[in-house]
Design an enzyme around this catalytic site. Sequence first.
Site, mmCIF file in Angstrom:
data_model
loop_
_atom_site.group_PDB
_atom_site.id
_atom_site.type_symbol
_atom_site.label_atom_id
_atom_site.label_comp_id
_atom_site.label_asym_id
_atom_site.label_seq_id
_atom_site.Cartn_x
_atom_site.Cartn_y
_atom_site.Cartn_z
ATOM 1 N N HIS A 1 -7.683 -0.263 5.351
ATOM 2 C CA HIS A 1 -6.232 0.591 5.781
ATOM 3 C C HIS A 1 -6.532 1.333 5.111
ATOM 4 O O HIS A 1 -5.914 2.858 5.254
ATOM 5 C CB HIS A 1 -5.092 -0.880 6.396
ATOM 6 C CG HIS A 1 -3.970 0.465 6.569
ATOM 7 N ND1 HIS A 1 -4.045 0.649 8.199
ATOM 8 C CD2 HIS A 1 -3.013 0.728 6.211
ATOM 9 C CE1 HIS A 1 -2.582 1.804 7.856
ATOM 10 N NE2 HIS A 1 -2.190 1.169 6.572
ATOM 11 N N HIS B 1 1.040 -1.411 -0.432
ATOM 12 C CA HIS B 1 0.188 -0.067 -0.033
ATOM 13 C C HIS B 1 0.528 1.167 -0.712
ATOM 14 O O HIS B 1 2.089 1.063 -0.088
ATOM 15 C CB HIS B 1 -0.881 -0.313 1.446
ATOM 16 C CG HIS B 1 -0.370 -0.196 2.774
ATOM 17 N ND1 HIS B 1 0.087 -0.694 3.003
ATOM 18 C CD2 HIS B 1 -0.154 0.916 3.279
ATOM 19 C CE1 HIS B 1 0.954 -0.536 4.124
ATOM 20 N NE2 HIS B 1 0.590 0.513 4.262
ATOM 21 N N HIS C 1 4.338 -4.474 11.098
ATOM 22 C CA HIS C 1 4.597 -3.705 11.963
ATOM 23 C C HIS C 1 5.133 -4.756 13.085
ATOM 24 O O HIS C 1 4.396 -6.144 12.858
ATOM 25 C CB HIS C 1 4.332 -2.556 12.147
ATOM 26 C CG HIS C 1 4.198 -1.251 11.295
ATOM 27 N ND1 HIS C 1 4.822 -0.045 11.815
ATOM 28 C CD2 HIS C 1 3.495 -1.526 9.781
ATOM 29 C CE1 HIS C 1 4.657 0.474 10.704
ATOM 30 N NE2 HIS C 1 3.425 -0.112 9.960
ATOM 31 N N ASP D 1 5.719 4.958 4.770
ATOM 32 C CA ASP D 1 6.556 3.856 5.972
ATOM 33 C C ASP D 1 6.508 2.440 4.870
ATOM 34 O O ASP D 1 7.097 1.722 5.018
ATOM 35 C CB ASP D 1 5.981 3.705 7.565
ATOM 36 C CG ASP D 1 4.669 2.915 7.689
ATOM 37 O OD1 ASP D 1 3.680 3.939 6.538
ATOM 38 O OD2 ASP D 1 4.339 2.326 8.347
ATOM 39 N N HIS D 2 6.386 2.838 4.049
ATOM 40 C CA HIS D 2 6.040 1.367 3.116
ATOM 41 C C HIS D 2 6.530 1.232 1.786
ATOM 42 O O HIS D 2 7.409 0.401 0.861
ATOM 43 C CB HIS D 2 5.207 0.718 3.013
ATOM 44 C CG HIS D 2 4.180 0.168 4.120
ATOM 45 N ND1 HIS D 2 3.835 -1.293 4.755
ATOM 46 C CD2 HIS D 2 3.396 0.954 5.484
ATOM 47 C CE1 HIS D 2 3.890 -1.146 5.959
ATOM 48 N NE2 HIS D 2 3.529 -0.379 7.045
ATOM 49 N N ASP E 1 0.077 -3.627 6.465
ATOM 50 C CA ASP E 1 -0.795 -3.369 7.436
ATOM 51 C C ASP E 1 -2.287 -3.337 8.089
ATOM 52 O O ASP E 1 -3.253 -2.804 8.162
ATOM 53 C CB ASP E 1 -0.475 -1.664 7.724
ATOM 54 C CG ASP E 1 0.725 -1.076 7.766
ATOM 55 O OD1 ASP E 1 1.619 -2.171 7.595
ATOM 56 O OD2 ASP E 1 0.938 -0.072 7.449
ATOM 57 N N HIS F 1 1.307 4.181 2.001
ATOM 58 C CA HIS F 1 1.785 5.088 3.250
ATOM 59 C C HIS F 1 3.403 4.690 3.171
ATOM 60 O O HIS F 1 4.068 4.073 2.881
ATOM 61 C CB HIS F 1 1.709 3.917 3.852
ATOM 62 C CG HIS F 1 -0.134 4.480 4.713
ATOM 63 N ND1 HIS F 1 -1.413 4.065 5.312
ATOM 64 C CD2 HIS F 1 -0.866 5.408 4.393
ATOM 65 C CE1 HIS F 1 -1.972 3.951 5.529
ATOM 66 N NE2 HIS F 1 -2.166 5.139 4.885
HETATM 67 FE FE FE Z 1 2.466 0.331 7.780
HETATM 68 ZN ZN ZN Z 2 0.466 1.993 6.641
#
Ligand code: FE
Ligand code: ZN
Length: 255
Positions: A114, A56, A171, A60-61, A133, A58
């Site tokens: 998410h 996805h 995570h 942090d990905h 996530d 985001h």
């Molecule tokens: Fe994340």
């Molecule tokens: Zn995420």
Amino acid sequence: MSLDIHLFPCLDDNYGVLVHDPASGITASIDAPDADDVRDALEEKGWKLTHILVTHHHHDHVGGILELKAETGCRVIGPKGEATKIPGIDQTVAEGDKFTLGSAEVDVIETPGHTLGHITYVIPSAKVAFAGDTLFALGCGRIFEGTPEMMHASLRKLAALPGDTAVYCGHEYTLSNGKFALRIEPENAALQMRMKEIESLRAAGKPTLPTTIAAELATNPFLRAHVPAIKERLGMTGAPDWQVFAEIRERKNKG
Ligand code: FE
Ligand code: ZN
């Protein structure tokens, strides 16, 4: 067929995952939280990056994609529904798509909630899933873009995978998820036992992942909204499962 899978911590509480097929030399990074962390992991293993599989959009990905792509020329595969938000994307995939990664076949499952385009990658021959996530050990992702009903349906899709499927998540939230899970199901013996294992793993600085679908079905309250004892505890006897799921998610959001 066998794949080598390497899990490593990234950023604050993210996980990076490398999937290596020794037969073909192909190596995929599941998401790219951080270019430096992924590069270090590749060097440690002596593997050359060929693919990034994005769950996805985001940051942090996807934050490490462009740097890693510039260095390695790797192919970036990601969700069709978020193609415009994923830097460097070469190939989009959607529900039911299959593609090969060396000698392995990868199935794409859409798991929105998410984010609206979130996907999960499943490699049935290796009994492994990369859930980003959507599903966490003892928890699930926050519903940022979708609805509780949508997220619940996504989790039910994952719950239907074979019980011995190893699940890698984005995570390390397991300890705090577990404390919350015990509030929902204080008398769940499997959960109590699992929490002891999780506490000792974390005390030793070790990851609690991968988990399995079977372990989550037995202990993760977000996969257990159908359980009569949980409905009763929440005062929701007779309510549809997704509404019970929504209530559990709401309680978790409140901390
Ligand atoms: Fe994340
Ligand atoms: Zn995420």
